[in-house]
Design a protein around this motif. Structure first.
Motif, mmCIF file in Angstrom:
data_model
loop_
_atom_site.group_PDB
_atom_site.id
_atom_site.type_symbol
_atom_site.label_atom_id
_atom_site.label_comp_id
_atom_site.label_asym_id
_atom_site.label_seq_id
_atom_site.Cartn_x
_atom_site.Cartn_y
_atom_site.Cartn_z
ATOM 1 N N ARG A 178 0.874 -1.205 -0.025
ATOM 2 C CA ARG A 178 0.198 0.094 0.024
ATOM 3 C C ARG A 178 0.771 1.297 0.093
ATOM 4 N NH1 ARG A 178 -5.138 -0.603 3.981
ATOM 5 N NH2 ARG A 178 -6.157 -2.394 2.839
ATOM 6 N N LYS A 179 0.407 2.393 -0.540
ATOM 7 C CA LYS A 179 1.182 3.609 -0.745
ATOM 8 C C LYS A 179 1.380 4.243 0.733
ATOM 9 C CE LYS A 179 0.435 4.378 -5.452
ATOM 10 N NZ LYS A 179 -0.145 5.109 -6.399
ATOM 11 N N ASP A 180 0.504 3.843 1.517
ATOM 12 C CA ASP A 180 0.566 4.650 2.716
ATOM 13 C C ASP A 180 1.629 3.867 3.893
ATOM 14 O OD1 ASP A 180 -0.988 2.369 3.343
ATOM 15 O OD2 ASP A 180 -2.509 3.712 4.282
ATOM 16 N N TYR A 181 2.353 2.531 3.357
ATOM 17 C CA TYR A 181 2.950 1.765 4.193
ATOM 18 C C TYR A 181 4.284 2.250 3.974
ATOM 19 C CZ TYR A 181 4.911 -2.174 6.671
ATOM 20 O OH TYR A 181 5.572 -3.233 7.459
ATOM 21 N N PRO A 182 5.126 2.783 5.205
ATOM 22 C CA PRO A 182 6.512 3.441 4.831
ATOM 23 C C PRO A 182 7.452 2.706 4.209
ATOM 24 C CG PRO A 182 5.945 2.959 7.309
ATOM 25 C CD PRO A 182 4.795 2.599 6.562
ATOM 26 N N LEU A 183 8.299 3.329 3.602
ATOM 27 C CA LEU A 183 9.291 2.506 2.795
ATOM 28 C C LEU A 183 10.287 1.608 3.631
ATOM 29 C CD1 LEU A 183 10.296 4.898 -0.091
ATOM 30 C CD2 LEU A 183 8.809 3.193 -0.202
ATOM 31 N N VAL A 184 10.598 2.306 4.617
ATOM 32 C CA VAL A 184 11.609 1.650 5.556
ATOM 33 C C VAL A 184 10.645 0.752 6.898
ATOM 34 C CG1 VAL A 184 13.251 3.344 5.492
ATOM 35 C CG2 VAL A 184 11.551 3.551 7.204
ATOM 36 N N GLY A 185 9.412 0.423 6.593
ATOM 37 C CA GLY A 185 8.754 -0.232 7.437
ATOM 38 C C GLY A 185 8.330 0.189 8.717
ATOM 39 N N TYR A 186 7.546 -0.240 9.512
ATOM 40 C CA TYR A 186 7.366 0.346 10.900
ATOM 41 C C TYR A 186 8.157 -0.254 11.954
ATOM 42 C CZ TYR A 186 2.479 1.679 9.070
ATOM 43 O OH TYR A 186 1.584 2.248 8.347
ATOM 44 N N LYS A 187 8.469 0.458 12.991
ATOM 45 C CA LYS A 187 9.478 0.115 13.967
ATOM 46 C C LYS A 187 8.942 -0.815 14.853
ATOM 47 C CE LYS A 187 12.450 2.590 17.225
ATOM 48 N NZ LYS A 187 12.842 3.767 17.754
ATOM 49 N N ASP A 188 9.580 -2.053 15.039
ATOM 50 C CA ASP A 188 9.294 -3.181 15.953
ATOM 51 C C ASP A 188 10.357 -3.593 16.343
ATOM 52 O OD1 ASP A 188 9.782 -4.745 13.799
ATOM 53 O OD2 ASP A 188 7.848 -5.164 13.323
ATOM 54 N N GLU A 189 10.200 -4.877 17.134
ATOM 55 C CA GLU A 189 11.447 -5.561 17.607
ATOM 56 C C GLU A 189 12.375 -6.053 16.455
ATOM 57 O OE1 GLU A 189 10.288 -9.629 19.150
ATOM 58 O OE2 GLU A 189 8.206 -9.103 18.842
ATOM 59 N N TYR A 190 11.916 -6.271 15.083
ATOM 60 C CA TYR A 190 12.620 -6.821 14.137
ATOM 61 C C TYR A 190 13.214 -5.697 13.313
ATOM 62 C CZ TYR A 190 9.645 -10.824 15.275
ATOM 63 O OH TYR A 190 9.164 -11.816 15.910
ATOM 64 N N ASN A 191 12.713 -4.467 13.327
ATOM 65 C CA ASN A 191 13.270 -3.451 12.494
ATOM 66 C C ASN A 191 13.257 -2.074 13.506
ATOM 67 O OD1 ASN A 191 13.607 -1.555 10.607
ATOM 68 N ND2 ASN A 191 11.604 -1.618 9.642
ATOM 69 N N PRO A 192 14.324 -2.046 14.063
ATOM 70 C CA PRO A 192 14.329 -0.756 15.104
ATOM 71 C C PRO A 192 14.673 0.477 14.323
ATOM 72 C CG PRO A 192 16.689 -2.190 14.970
ATOM 73 C CD PRO A 192 15.621 -2.857 14.166
ATOM 74 N N PHE A 193 14.923 0.375 13.110
ATOM 75 C CA PHE A 193 15.177 1.677 12.216
ATOM 76 C C PHE A 193 13.867 2.252 11.622
ATOM 77 C CE2 PHE A 193 19.122 -0.726 12.346
ATOM 78 C CZ PHE A 193 20.024 0.240 13.301
ATOM 79 N N GLY A 194 12.694 1.557 11.852
ATOM 80 C CA GLY A 194 11.414 1.928 10.912
ATOM 81 C C GLY A 194 10.885 3.103 11.559
ATOM 82 N N VAL A 195 9.751 3.284 11.062
ATOM 83 C CA VAL A 195 8.901 4.445 11.304
ATOM 84 C C VAL A 195 7.809 4.097 12.279
ATOM 85 C CG1 VAL A 195 7.098 6.089 10.560
ATOM 86 C CG2 VAL A 195 9.241 5.440 8.929
ATOM 87 N N GLU A 196 7.810 5.282 13.426
ATOM 88 C CA GLU A 196 6.912 5.073 14.484
ATOM 89 C C GLU A 196 5.481 4.864 13.974
ATOM 90 O OE1 GLU A 196 7.353 4.370 17.654
ATOM 91 O OE2 GLU A 196 9.421 4.554 17.685
ATOM 92 N N LYS A 197 4.651 4.113 14.356
ATOM 93 C CA LYS A 197 3.129 3.867 14.022
ATOM 94 C C LYS A 197 2.337 5.200 14.445
ATOM 95 C CE LYS A 197 3.067 -1.142 13.751
ATOM 96 N NZ LYS A 197 2.665 -2.208 14.394
ATOM 97 N N LYS A 198 1.363 5.292 13.697
ATOM 98 C CA LYS A 198 0.642 6.707 14.178
ATOM 99 C C LYS A 198 -0.698 6.207 14.578
ATOM 100 C CE LYS A 198 2.303 9.779 10.448
ATOM 101 N NZ LYS A 198 1.868 10.391 9.265
ATOM 102 N N LEU A 199 -1.093 6.306 15.698
ATOM 103 C CA LEU A 199 -2.494 6.014 16.346
ATOM 104 C C LEU A 199 -3.677 6.836 15.859
ATOM 105 C CD1 LEU A 199 -0.714 5.063 19.900
ATOM 106 C CD2 LEU A 199 -1.122 3.527 17.882
#
Length: 176
Positions: free
Chosen positions: A155-176
């Motif tokens: 999806r186009k709204d999914y960040p290119l670096v992915g969301y930040k989680d335990e597997y991806n510490p460099f991702g984007v914070e999820k918007k609540l």
């Protein structure tokens, strides 16, 4: 595209079978028809998808017995919806046709797995990457992403670096 313009773009047999015959049979369910470089695309209503597919497969003049692909497209920026695209091929007649169904977020599309077994994996892939639900699919579940994965990566709204989680510490914070 105007009827006479469509007719100019295609050989008369292809026009009469792949455009005129389908439009005559399904009328308002064919929302739009485009021809680009000799390839025909019909944008169809999701309520008529199964009937149109059955007609394309069973009609003796057409025989679209091979579904080569099903894929999703995120068009929310341009036409505010998703498209599910079906590529069909008639082996005996050597015809190709493309069907598109437009759906809004959280709408479902009828599954075509009852007609083409090849749709099974492709519909699951489209579900996994775009979140488009196929109503009546026999085994609709994620196949690439882990079951607990949040979001849909194509999806186009999914960040290119992915969301930040335990597997991806460099991702984007999820918007609540």
């Amino acid at each position: 595209m105007e009827e006479k313009d469509l007719e100019k773009e295609l050989p008369s047999l292809q026009y009469s079978l792949l455009v005129k015959k389908i439009r005559d049979k399904f009328g308002e369910s064919i929302r739009e028809t485009k021809v680009f470089r000799g390839e025909i695309t019909h944008v169809v209503g999701k309520d008529a998808l199964i009937d149109i597919c059955r007609f394309l497969k069973d009609e003796a003049d057409l025989q679209f017995a091979f579904l080569s692909d099903v894929l999703g497209v995120d068009c929310r920026e341009s036409i505010s919806c998703f498209e599910v695209v079906y590529h069909l091929y008639s082996i005996p007649h050597k015809f190709r046709i493309r069907l598109k169904v437009r759906v809004k977020e959280n709408e479902s599309v009828p599954s075509v797995t009852s007609m083409w077994r090849s749709a099974d994996f492709a519909e699951r892939e489209t579900f996994d990457m775009f979140g488009i639900v196929f109503e009546g699919h026999p085994n609709l579940k994620r196949i690439y992403m882990p079951l607990e994965w949040e979001g849909y990566p194509l999806r186009k709204d999914y960040p290119l670096v992915g969301y930040k989680d335990e597997y991806n510490p460099f991702g984007v914070e999820k918007k609540l």
